[in-house]
Design a protein around this motif. Structure first.
Motif, short mmCIF file in Angstrom:
data_model
loop_
_atom_site.label_atom_id
_atom_site.label_comp_id
_atom_site.label_asym_id
_atom_site.label_seq_id
_atom_site.Cartn_x
_atom_site.Cartn_y
_atom_site.Cartn_z
N LEU A 83 0.89 -0.96 -0.30
CA LEU A 83 -0.32 0.02 0.00
C LEU A 83 1.03 1.36 -0.09
N LEU A 84 2.32 1.20 0.49
CA LEU A 84 3.14 2.48 1.19
C LEU A 84 4.18 2.41 -0.22
N TYR A 85 4.29 1.70 -1.10
CA TYR A 85 4.98 1.82 -2.43
C TYR A 85 6.30 1.41 -1.57
N ASN A 86 6.38 0.43 -1.03
CA ASN A 86 7.26 -0.81 -0.01
C ASN A 86 8.42 0.07 0.13
N GLY A 87 7.78 1.17 1.59
CA GLY A 87 8.48 1.75 2.47
C GLY A 87 9.55 3.10 1.72
N ARG A 88 8.70 3.85 0.34
CA ARG A 88 9.39 4.55 -0.68
C ARG A 88 8.73 6.54 0.68
N ASP A 89 8.02 5.66 1.03
CA ASP A 89 6.68 7.05 2.02
C ASP A 89 7.76 7.45 2.94
N LEU A 90 7.84 8.76 3.85
CA LEU A 90 7.91 9.46 5.16
C LEU A 90 7.25 8.54 5.84
N ALA A 91 6.49 7.83 6.12
CA ALA A 91 6.38 7.34 6.83
C ALA A 91 6.47 5.78 7.57
N SER A 92 6.56 5.03 6.99
CA SER A 92 7.18 3.66 6.57
C SER A 92 8.49 3.58 6.55
N ALA A 93 8.82 4.29 5.49
CA ALA A 93 10.56 3.82 5.05
C ALA A 93 11.16 3.40 5.99
N PRO A 94 12.32 3.07 5.83
CA PRO A 94 13.21 2.73 7.48
C PRO A 94 14.02 3.79 7.23
N TYR A 95 14.92 3.63 9.27
CA TYR A 95 15.90 4.52 8.75
C TYR A 95 16.91 5.06 7.68
N GLY A 96 16.71 5.93 8.05
CA GLY A 96 18.76 5.86 7.32
C GLY A 96 18.72 7.61 5.80
N VAL A 97 19.63 6.86 4.43
CA VAL A 97 19.98 8.43 3.73
C VAL A 97 18.22 8.63 3.86
N TYR A 98 17.80 7.70 2.78
CA TYR A 98 16.53 8.30 2.21
C TYR A 98 15.54 8.98 2.74
N TRP A 99 15.12 7.82 3.93
CA TRP A 99 13.87 8.91 4.86
C TRP A 99 14.16 9.94 5.04
N ARG A 100 16.19 10.33 5.83
CA ARG A 100 16.32 12.00 6.25
C ARG A 100 16.47 12.67 4.86
N GLN A 101 16.46 12.15 3.76
CA GLN A 101 16.43 13.13 3.03
C GLN A 101 15.20 13.43 2.35
N ILE A 102 14.02 12.54 2.08
CA ILE A 102 12.25 12.65 1.79
C ILE A 102 11.79 13.58 3.11
N LYS A 103 12.20 13.11 4.36
CA LYS A 103 11.45 13.68 5.25
C LYS A 103 12.22 15.86 5.79
N SER A 104 13.86 15.84 5.08
CA SER A 104 14.17 16.88 5.13
C SER A 104 13.12 18.45 3.83
N VAL A 105 12.79 17.60 2.97
CA VAL A 105 11.69 17.42 1.29
C VAL A 105 10.80 18.66 2.31
N CYS A 106 10.09 17.28 3.03
CA CYS A 106 8.57 17.54 3.13
C CYS A 106 8.64 19.02 3.71
N VAL A 107 9.61 18.57 5.65
CA VAL A 107 9.48 19.44 6.54
C VAL A 107 9.98 21.09 5.43
N LEU A 108 11.06 21.06 4.43
CA LEU A 108 10.78 22.52 4.54
C LEU A 108 10.10 22.69 3.49
N HIS A 109 9.96 21.67 2.17
CA HIS A 109 9.56 22.06 1.43
C HIS A 109 8.10 22.34 1.10
N LEU A 110 7.72 21.29 2.57
CA LEU A 110 5.97 20.99 2.35
C LEU A 110 4.92 21.51 3.48
N LEU A 111 5.90 20.97 4.79
CA LEU A 111 5.18 21.90 6.07
C LEU A 111 6.26 22.32 6.74
N SER A 112 6.09 23.24 6.05
CA SER A 112 7.05 24.57 6.77
C SER A 112 5.85 25.24 7.50
#
Length: 488
Positions: free
Chosen positions: A106-135
């Motif tokens: 349902l969540l694109y095999n962990g490519r989303d922010l909520a279910s992605a494993p902790y690591g580089v990819y998660w940190r990258q998309i979190k920064s995008v969401c926080v700075l560009h979408l949810l600031s």
């Protein structure tokens, strides 16, 4: 016949042996754990409402309780102090997410922010969401959208002419329309099956996949139709999101919704890494998963409790009408001065967190937690519902709706106070708290400012009670109906 008797005796023997080993073997320094059945572990103890079942078990086995779902160890956290240890003291250890068939499909095999494993990819998309979408800047930029949709909702209430109306449906439509306009640029719902898709997705996210915990019993998921439902929902959403993204690619680039922002980041490569189409769809899907159902559910529970507690309703109305005296609507600036409004929100989140069991964590290494050894790979479930009812924090009246308890309290729900964690805390805290809070407060204030509310005279106990639905997001089992009349 003899063979059948021998087989039955063998099953009985190995079952007895299993329980004997459970009770006699040295468990090391593991957290307290209730007895479990062979093969399925403690899965049978979850019941229809796992947050309630797990809370009851924690009263017997403690705030740190070890269960086994199949062969997977699951640590259940049911107190504020224990939550602080997990989400603050050892936050990094528990910052990852377990993988499951549900998340994978349902969540694109962990490519989303909520279910992605902790690591580089998660940190990258979190920064995008926080700075560009949810600031805070972006949240403020959608103020006009919120005000327009609330105004439309108020007009529908006015047109009801004091007839009982389905508040659950009204608030669901409002949140859906706001999220659609903010994320996708226009409304989706009228003349489409979009709302049904959202409902189906949220229900499936709360389903237990047997195959995830007992792989050799994965066929049960197929037999009961779960695999087919997951595939259909995944395909329906992917087709929908693909159309939405492509419409934005082909359309006017002067818009400024979430999809446009993500496409601009992809096009300009302005964040230092590449965002592909799958990541864009996964992030947009997260907006709906985290925003639509949970927001309207909170509003639904707020109005439920206020209708059940007329004195609280009256006090809130007096505050709102005093601040907004002489005006027909409440603005976002007005709610900043409404302390009782904020107390009502906190009390509702305490008693009715939309996600009573937060998204599970998983330990990435062995750790000592309160003198207990927690091995790597242990899933962790935070029971926000149980923490909100903890008598040690909230007193002997913890089961009662009493907003006044928050007026002289500094406890808040934004992740710093572990007595109230409806949005989680630490690295994996929900980044959309500000977006959700401002919409919720504004809706509630406007509802009680313009209208007086009462339950229909022919309401049954089922309709006025607090019976809960099942699923990952817990809303009312029955829609909330109420009658509105212009305030005098």
């Amino acid at each position: 016949m003899t063979i059948m008797i021998l087989l039955l005796c063998s099953v009985i023997f190995f079952t007895i042996l299993f329980f004997y080993k459970q009770t006699t073997r040295k468990k090391g320094n593991s957290p307290p754990s209730p007895p479990r059945l062979p093969l399925i572990g403690n899965l049978h103890q979850l019941g229809r409402h796992p947050h309630r079942s797990l809370c009851s078990l924690s009263h017997r086995y403690g705030p740190l309780m070890l269960l086994h779902f199949g062969r997977v160890p699951v640590l259940v956290v049911s107190s504020a102090d224990a939550a602080r240890d997990v989400l603050k003291t050892h936050d990094r250890v528990f910052a990852s997410r377990p993988q499951s068939k549900i998340f994978e499909k349902l969540l694109y095999n962990g490519r989303d922010l909520a279910s992605a494993p902790y690591g580089v990819y998660w940190r990258q998309i979190k920064s995008v969401c926080v700075l560009h979408l949810l600031s805070n800047k972006m949240v403020r930029s959608f103020r006009a959208v919120r005000e327009e949709e609330i105004s439309l909702m108020m007009e529908k209430i006015r047109e009801s002419d004091s007839s009982p109306m389905n508040l659950s449906k009204l608030m669901s439509t409002l949140t859906n329309d706001v999220i659609c306009r903010v994320a996708l640029g226009r409304k989706y719902g009228v003349g489409t099956d979009f709302k049904e898709m959202i409902d189906r997705l949220m229900r499936l996210l709360g389903v237990i996949s047997v195959g995830t915990y007992v792989p050799w019993l994965a066929w049960i998921d197929w037999i009961r139709g779960l695999d087919g439902q997951l595939d259909k929902t995944r395909n329906d959403f992917d087709e929908f999101l693909e159309r939405v993204v492509q419409d934005h690619v082909d359309g006017d680039r002067d818009r400024n919704d979430f999809v446009d922002v993500l496409l601009a980041i992809q096009r300009d490569k302005s964040v230092g890494f590449e965002i592909n189409r799958i990541s864009i769809k996964a992030i947009i899907l997260n907006v709906f998963v985290a925003g639509t159902d949970t927001s309207y559910t909170l509003m639904e529970w707020e109005m439920t409790e206020l209708l059940r507690h007329p004195k609280c309703m009256k006090r809130l109305q007096e505050e709102v009408r005093t601040v907004c005296k002489g005006r027909t609507s409440v603005s976002e600036d007005d709610v900043q001065d409404m302390s009782y409004l904020k107390a009502v929100v906190k009390e509702t989140l305490r008693l009715h967190p939309p996600l009573p069991l937060t998204v599970p964590h998983v330990s990435t290494q062995d750790v000592i937690l309160r003198d207990y050894h927690i091995p790597a790979g242990t899933q962790v479930v935070i029971n926000a519902w149980a923490i909100g009812r903890e008598a040690a924090t909230w007193g002997p009246d913890a089961e009662e709706f009493r907003p006044e308890r928050h007026l002289d309290s500094s406890i808040d729900f934004r992740g710093q106070d572990f007595e109230l964690v409806p949005f989680g805390s630490g690295r994996r805290i929900c980044p959309a708290i500000s977006f959700a809070a401002v919409l919720n407060e504004l809706v509630l204030a406007n509802l009680v400012h313009r209208f007086d509310w009462r339950l229909p005279v022919d309401s049954t106990e089922e309709q006025t009670g607090v019976a809960e639905s099942t699923g990952s997001v817990i809303h009312r089992l029955f829609p909330l109906y109420a009658t509105a009349s212009f305030a005098t």
